[in-house]
Design an enzyme around this catalytic site. Structure first.
Site, short mmCIF file in Angstrom:
data_model
loop_
_atom_site.label_atom_id
_atom_site.label_comp_id
_atom_site.label_asym_id
_atom_site.label_seq_id
_atom_site.Cartn_x
_atom_site.Cartn_y
_atom_site.Cartn_z
N ASP A 47 -30.16 35.89 20.79
CA ASP A 47 -29.82 35.62 22.18
C ASP A 47 -28.33 35.87 22.42
OD1 ASP A 47 -30.26 34.83 24.82
OD2 ASP A 47 -29.73 32.75 24.40
N HIS A 79 -27.44 26.30 23.35
CA HIS A 79 -28.85 25.91 23.26
C HIS A 79 -28.90 24.42 22.90
CE1 HIS A 79 -29.82 30.36 22.08
NE2 HIS A 79 -29.64 30.21 23.40
N SER A 102 -25.54 28.67 19.60
CA SER A 102 -26.78 27.96 19.31
C SER A 102 -26.56 27.05 18.11
CB SER A 102 -27.93 28.95 19.08
OG SER A 102 -29.15 28.27 18.95
N THR A 103 -27.29 27.23 17.03
CA THR A 103 -27.22 26.34 15.87
C THR A 103 -25.79 26.24 15.34
OG1 THR A 103 -29.44 27.11 15.29
CG2 THR A 103 -28.24 25.83 13.63
N MET A 160 -28.93 30.95 15.60
CA MET A 160 -30.09 31.64 15.04
C MET A 160 -30.65 32.61 16.08
SD MET A 160 -33.38 29.79 13.28
CE MET A 160 -32.25 28.81 12.27
#
Length: 339
Positions: A282, A187, A161-162, A279
């Site tokens: 998930d 993401h 993600s991030t 973050m």
């Protein structure tokens, strides 16, 4: 003492020049030293020079030292000392077959360090001589076989993600075929997932694309989940991508958990899962299920994460076998795939 032939492999011209200059004072008379700036130069030098001992750096362009060891030592038993600045690489180096590991000098004079390195070189060369020399196939034949894939891992699943686009690009860029299919959930908004896949395709030795429903998952290919669809893996005489819109899972579509859970169910113990910076949580539960099915699992360590959320959640859940710095992950993936 018998003279030895030493190959120094390091991308820093200054450092390998220093080693070449200082080592001569501590090696037996008549010893020879050659240098190479990366594993590809080292490959050619091994063919021409046939060193008794190779001294190998880890962090280098085009291919890191751990990857090179896995590819080389699978076919040709080249005695090697891994020499790098980060002690966290020691277990990876020894797993890959290095005879010894030594950190680059910090706070000691070059002559003290080179004396210790020379002592280890002579010891390893002497052990090889007593054992009858280097074993395995001749180096020229071994080089032709570099990267031969034993097929222990059938699929690799990555989630991020991030900060993940840069982390994933860095890892995929350092992966060298042959490899099983790689599926990725990052993401990312719709549209940008296709651009990200195109970037991976440009920058790596693998073929990358945005996944489409029904895609057959091929070796040496990377499939990035569309930015507004969940990606699952299904089996039907091979592995296929199943892409579909659906409710958000852990606040995301695509969701890393959705991918990992499908891999756990479909691929089981022949999968490798890696969770990267991001973050939230998930992917943690899905990676745990992969591990329960016997899959190998890795997580990016806190120090190299932009956000240590997803890897932390997975680690605390017991889903992660090993946490590694970002620059060690490509080597670990290759180690698992070629074991």
């Amino acid at each position: 003492m018998q003279p030895v032939r030493v190959l120094l492999v390091d991308d820093s011209l200054l450092f390998r020049s220093m080693l070449e200059r200082e080592l001569h004072a501590f090696l037996p008379a008549g010893s020879q030293i050659q240098t190479a700036g990366d594993p590809f130069e080292a490959r050619d030098a091994i063919l021409a020079f046939v060193p008794d001992v190779m001294v190998l750096d880890v962090e280098m362009p085009r291919m890191d030292g751990i990857e090179f060891l896995w590819k080389l030592l699978a076919q040709y038993d080249q005695p090697t000392i891994v020499l790098t600045g980060d002690a966290r690489y020691e277990s990876l180096a020894r797993d890959a077959g290095a005879r010894d590991f030594l950190q680059k000098p910090v706070g000691c004079s070059p002559d003290v360090f080179c004396e210790e390195l020379a002592r280890r070189i002579v010891r390893i060369a002497g052990q090889e001589a007593e054992a009858g020399g280097v074993s395995g196939m001749p180096p020229k034949q071994a080089m032709k076989c570099l990267g031969k894939h034993a097929g222990r891992i059938s699929l690799i699943a990555l989630g991020a993600s991030t900060g993940g686009t840069e982390a994933l690009a860095r890892v995929v860029k350092n992966l060298v075929p042959p490899l099983p299919p790689i599926v990725i959930v990052q993401h990312i908004p719709p549209g940008f997932s296709r651009l990200f896949a195109q970037r991976l395709d440009r920058e790596s030795m693998l073929t990358a694309k945005e996944a489409a429903d029904g895609d057959r998952l091929l070796d040496n290919h990377v499939y990035v989940a569309p930015g507004d669809q969940h990606l699952r893996v299904r089996a039907a005489g091979g592995f296929f991508a199943a892409c579909a819109r659906g409710p958000r899972v852990n606040g995301h579509c695509p969701s890393v958990d959705v991918l990992f859970e499908s891999v756990a169910k479909t691929v089981g113990s022949r999968a490798l899962g890696v969770i990267f910076t991001g973050m939230g949580a998930d992917g943690a539960e899905g990676l745990r299920r992969m591990r329960e099915e016997g899959a190998q699992t890795l997580g990016q360590d806190e120090k190299t994460c932009v956000v240590y959320g997803m890897p932390r959640a997975a680690y605390e859940l017991g889903a992660v076998e090993r946490q590694l710095p970002l620059d060690a992950i490509a080597g670990a993936i290759l180690a698992a795939a070629h074991a």
